[in-house]
Design a protein around this motif. Structure first.
Motif, PDB file in Angstrom:
ATOM      1  N   VAL A  97      -3.078 -36.669 -12.996  1.00 59.53           N
ATOM      2  CA  VAL A  97      -3.387 -36.335 -11.606  1.00 59.53           C
ATOM      3  C   VAL A  97      -2.191 -35.247 -11.339  1.00 59.53           C
ATOM      4  N   ARG A  98      -2.444 -34.120 -10.719  1.00 56.46           N
ATOM      5  CA  ARG A  98      -1.551 -32.938 -10.553  1.00 56.46           C
ATOM      6  C   ARG A  98      -1.473 -32.566  -9.174  1.00 56.46           C
ATOM      7  N   TYR A  99      -2.816 -32.757  -8.290  1.00 55.26           N
ATOM      8  CA  TYR A  99      -2.570 -32.285  -6.815  1.00 55.26           C
ATOM      9  C   TYR A  99      -3.401 -33.494  -6.127  1.00 55.26           C
ATOM     10  N   VAL A 100      -3.146 -33.233  -4.620  1.00 53.20           N
ATOM     11  CA  VAL A 100      -3.732 -34.300  -3.938  1.00 53.20           C
ATOM     12  C   VAL A 100      -3.851 -33.537  -2.401  1.00 53.20           C
ATOM     13  N   THR A 101      -4.823 -34.058  -1.537  1.00 56.78           N
ATOM     14  CA  THR A 101      -4.875 -33.636  -0.239  1.00 56.78           C
ATOM     15  C   THR A 101      -4.788 -34.758   0.785  1.00 56.78           C
ATOM     16  N   ALA A 102      -4.218 -34.115   1.894  1.00 55.70           N
ATOM     17  CA  ALA A 102      -3.973 -35.245   3.086  1.00 55.70           C
ATOM     18  C   ALA A 102      -4.135 -34.454   4.405  1.00 55.70           C
ATOM     19  N   LEU A 103      -4.481 -35.171   5.146  1.00 57.83           N
ATOM     20  CA  LEU A 103      -4.936 -34.580   6.478  1.00 57.83           C
ATOM     21  C   LEU A 103      -3.845 -34.315   7.590  1.00 57.83           C
ATOM     22  N   GLY A 104      -2.314 -34.820   7.171  1.00 60.40           N
ATOM     23  CA  GLY A 104      -1.525 -34.699   8.089  1.00 60.40           C
ATOM     24  C   GLY A 104      -0.223 -35.073   7.221  1.00 60.40           C
ATOM     25  N   GLU A 105       1.018 -34.591   7.773  1.00 59.83           N
ATOM     26  CA  GLU A 105       2.370 -34.552   7.110  1.00 59.83           C
ATOM     27  C   GLU A 105       2.970 -35.699   7.949  1.00 59.83           C
ATOM     28  N   THR A 106       2.731 -36.922   7.920  1.00 59.45           N
ATOM     29  CA  THR A 106       3.055 -37.895   8.890  1.00 59.45           C
ATOM     30  C   THR A 106       3.402 -39.200   8.335  1.00 59.45           C
TER      31      THR A 106
ATOM     32  N   ASN B  14      -5.737 -44.473  -2.670  1.00 60.92           N
ATOM     33  CA  ASN B  14      -5.493 -45.409  -1.624  1.00 60.92           C
ATOM     34  C   ASN B  14      -5.345 -44.912  -0.350  1.00 60.92           C
ATOM     35  N   THR B  15      -6.298 -44.695   0.527  1.00 62.59           N
ATOM     36  CA  THR B  15      -5.879 -44.036   1.864  1.00 62.59           C
ATOM     37  C   THR B  15      -5.224 -45.029   2.767  1.00 62.59           C
ATOM     38  N   ARG B  16      -5.856 -46.000   2.776  1.00 53.42           N
ATOM     39  CA  ARG B  16      -5.018 -47.117   3.996  1.00 53.42           C
ATOM     40  C   ARG B  16      -3.535 -47.304   3.579  1.00 53.42           C
ATOM     41  N   PHE B  17      -2.955 -47.347   2.136  1.00 56.91           N
ATOM     42  CA  PHE B  17      -1.856 -47.471   2.143  1.00 56.91           C
ATOM     43  C   PHE B  17      -0.799 -45.927   1.791  1.00 56.91           C
ATOM     44  N   SER B  18      -1.815 -45.080   1.805  1.00 61.58           N
ATOM     45  CA  SER B  18      -1.051 -43.509   1.914  1.00 61.58           C
ATOM     46  C   SER B  18      -0.402 -43.370   0.425  1.00 61.58           C
ATOM     47  N   CYS B  19      -1.057 -43.749  -0.508  1.00 59.89           N
ATOM     48  CA  CYS B  19      -0.510 -43.710  -2.033  1.00 59.89           C
ATOM     49  C   CYS B  19      -1.698 -43.291  -2.886  1.00 59.89           C
ATOM     50  N   LEU B  20      -1.112 -42.895  -4.114  1.00 61.30           N
ATOM     51  CA  LEU B  20      -2.179 -43.164  -5.263  1.00 61.30           C
ATOM     52  C   LEU B  20      -1.817 -44.669  -6.191  1.00 61.30           C
ATOM     53  N   CYS B  21      -2.798 -45.131  -6.583  1.00 65.74           N
ATOM     54  CA  CYS B  21      -2.536 -46.395  -7.236  1.00 65.74           C
ATOM     55  C   CYS B  21      -3.396 -46.584  -8.322  1.00 65.74           C
ATOM     56  N   ARG B  22      -3.063 -47.528  -9.270  1.00 64.33           N
ATOM     57  CA  ARG B  22      -3.826 -47.829 -10.574  1.00 64.33           C
ATOM     58  C   ARG B  22      -4.717 -49.229 -10.471  1.00 64.33           C
TER      59      ARG B  22
ATOM     60  N   LEU C 201      -4.281 -39.567   3.120  1.00 64.58           N
ATOM     61  CA  LEU C 201      -4.478 -39.069   1.673  1.00 64.58           C
ATOM     62  C   LEU C 201      -5.861 -39.454   1.329  1.00 64.58           C
ATOM     63  N   ASN C 202      -6.739 -38.257   0.728  1.00 61.04           N
ATOM     64  CA  ASN C 202      -7.942 -38.503   0.441  1.00 61.04           C
ATOM     65  C   ASN C 202      -8.523 -37.902  -0.925  1.00 61.04           C
TER      66      ASN C 202
ATOM     67  N   ASP D 256      -9.803 -54.284   1.544  1.00 62.73           N
ATOM     68  CA  ASP D 256      -9.813 -52.888   2.294  1.00 62.73           C
ATOM     69  C   ASP D 256      -8.778 -51.921   2.027  1.00 62.73           C
ATOM     70  N   ILE D 257      -8.792 -50.996   1.173  1.00 59.47           N
ATOM     71  CA  ILE D 257      -7.736 -50.134   0.985  1.00 59.47           C
ATOM     72  C   ILE D 257      -8.465 -48.644   1.087  1.00 59.47           C
ATOM     73  N   GLN D 258      -9.544 -48.579   1.670  1.00 60.87           N
ATOM     74  CA  GLN D 258     -10.361 -47.395   1.939  1.00 60.87           C
ATOM     75  C   GLN D 258     -10.225 -46.552   0.744  1.00 60.87           C
ATOM     76  N   ILE D 259     -10.718 -46.865  -0.317  1.00 60.76           N
ATOM     77  CA  ILE D 259     -10.896 -46.039  -1.739  1.00 60.76           C
ATOM     78  C   ILE D 259     -11.527 -44.677  -1.498  1.00 60.76           C
ATOM     79  N   HIS D 260     -10.735 -43.755  -1.664  1.00 59.62           N
ATOM     80  CA  HIS D 260     -11.368 -42.340  -1.467  1.00 59.62           C
ATOM     81  C   HIS D 260     -11.541 -41.884  -2.993  1.00 59.62           C
ATOM     82  N   GLU D 261     -11.001 -40.880  -3.405  1.00 56.70           N
ATOM     83  CA  GLU D 261     -11.441 -40.227  -4.716  1.00 56.70           C
ATOM     84  C   GLU D 261     -10.574 -40.981  -5.865  1.00 56.70           C
ATOM     85  N   MET D 262     -11.361 -41.054  -6.948  1.00 60.83           N
ATOM     86  CA  MET D 262     -10.564 -41.659  -8.191  1.00 60.83           C
ATOM     87  C   MET D 262     -10.766 -40.824  -9.484  1.00 60.83           C
TER      88      MET D 262
END
Length: 369
Positions: free
Chosen positions: A181-190, A136-144, A171-172, A119-125
């Motif tokens: 991959v060049r740009y990402v969106t997130a809902l908070g800087e925390t 990888n929204t749950r771990f606040s990162c991009l992954c392969r 991160l979503n 359960d890594i809360q997969i968002h966009e790919m």
């Protein structure tokens, strides 16, 4: 005594009469995921009418399409499908057994691999060369996707200092530019677990992955960044917004405000296909501008917007069971099929390398199986 299973809600929709014509003119179909209803929806034009075709998944969210490959991100796994056009004749034969008007499929996606991520809360790919990159929204990162591990982390925002399964910044979304991959969106800087929730109304940001610098702050729950026609587009979801980022100032410039939580974005020609979610008052959506509108003023569906004028030119509204949309992806096929539960078809359809096909008897190749 066990209780009877509840009757599933119907999957109904209404649409503008010109939507099938638009799909026909562009030679496309549209794939939509709704994790809330557990469906992948294919919007297809069929003899001038709109056909909404459903396939079941466990909380489907992100979609990634490249060439003949389609990836679907689910609750704890990633499914990869390959388009085998040769199987279309079999699908046509089965579909037309009882059809009043015959149909002809021009793409057929069959499953190839299932990768369990947890359960890594997969968002966009997105596909980057031969690799599948995942938000990888749950771990606040991009992954392969990895052949060995649940996931292989490749990037995280500079304000995230550890890999913690706590959805710190939500991160979503990701945008490709120049095939990476060049740009990402997130809902908070925390960096705090669930910290994005404290300022979700206008704490959203857009980040340049190359420089690790924030391009735009003050966005309302941004999603679905996209680089298209030399512009960086983004959805300001919390306001039902669709717009772009001014390259000189980094400011968000509105193109349209739509009657729902905007999430899921894809383009074809001068048109943007935008997902809308109805969103109900909840811990996640409470306190954002779109949730303050009356419920009857919010809808769920896919809106088609002219990117030059901001005009809505067509839409489909989902009713009853479908209330939230995540991904919207244009597919360069008019009438595709995706098979994930037809055991007979899957058991009798084979994909082989060209070197092996040379030794397959001609009558079998002619049958395209």
């Amino acid at each position: 005594m066990s209780q009877p299973e509840p009757t599933p809600q119907p999957l109904r929709s209404i649409h503008t009469s010109n939507l099938p014509e638009i799909l026909d003119h562009l030679g496309i179909s549209v794939m939509v995921t709704t994790y809330q209803a557990g469906r992948l929806v294919m919007l297809r034009s069929q003899h001038g009418l709109l056909n909404t075709h459903f396939r079941s998944f466990d909380k489907p969210m992100g979609l990634a399409i490249r060439g003949n490959r389609l990836a679907v991100g689910a609750a704890t796994s990633i499914w990869e499908f390959h388009d085998l056009p040769a199987v279309c004749t079999k699908v046509d034969a089965k579909a037309n057994e009882s059809a009043e008007t015959p149909v002809t499929h021009d793409a057929c996606f069959l499953p190839r691999t299932t990768h369990w991520t947890g359960d890594i809360q997969i968002h966009e790919m997105a596909w980057v060369d031969e690799e599948l990159w995942v938000v990888n929204t749950r771990f606040s990162c991009l992954c392969r996707r990895s052949d060995t591990y649940c996931f292989d982390p490749v990037w995280r925002p500079k304000f995230i200092d550890r890999y913690l399964p706590a959805d710190c910044c939500h991160l979503n979304g990701l945008a490709m530019r120049d095939d990476r991959v060049r740009y990402v969106t997130a809902l908070g800087e925390t960096n705090e677990p669930g910290g994005w929730r404290a300022n979700k109304r206008d704490g959203g940001l857009l980040i340049d992955v190359d420089t690790d610098e924030v391009i735009t702050r003050g966005l309302s729950m941004p999603h679905s960044p996209r680089w298209y026609r030399d512009r960086l587009w983004v959805l300001q979801s919390g306001e039902g917004g669709f717009g772009f980022i001014d390259a000189a100032t980094g400011r968000y410039e509105s193109v349209a405000t739509l009657p729902g939580f905007t999430r899921g974005l894809s383009f074809a020609g001068p048109l943007a296909f935008i997902g809308l979610s109805q969103v109900r008052e909840s811990a996640v959506f409470g306190g954002i501008p779109i949730a303050e509108r009356e419920l009857e003023q919010r809808t769920c569906g896919v809106w088609v917007v002219n990117i030059e004028s901001g005009e809505t030119v067509a839409y489909i509204k989902f009713e009853d069971a479908v209330q939230e949309i995540f991904a919207v992806e244009v597919l360069s096929a008019r009438y595709p099929e995706l098979v994930n539960d037809d055991r007979d078809l899957l058991a009798g359809s084979f994909e082989l390398p060209d070197s092996a096909l040379a030794d397959v008897p001609p009558e079998l190749k002619d049958e395209r199986c």
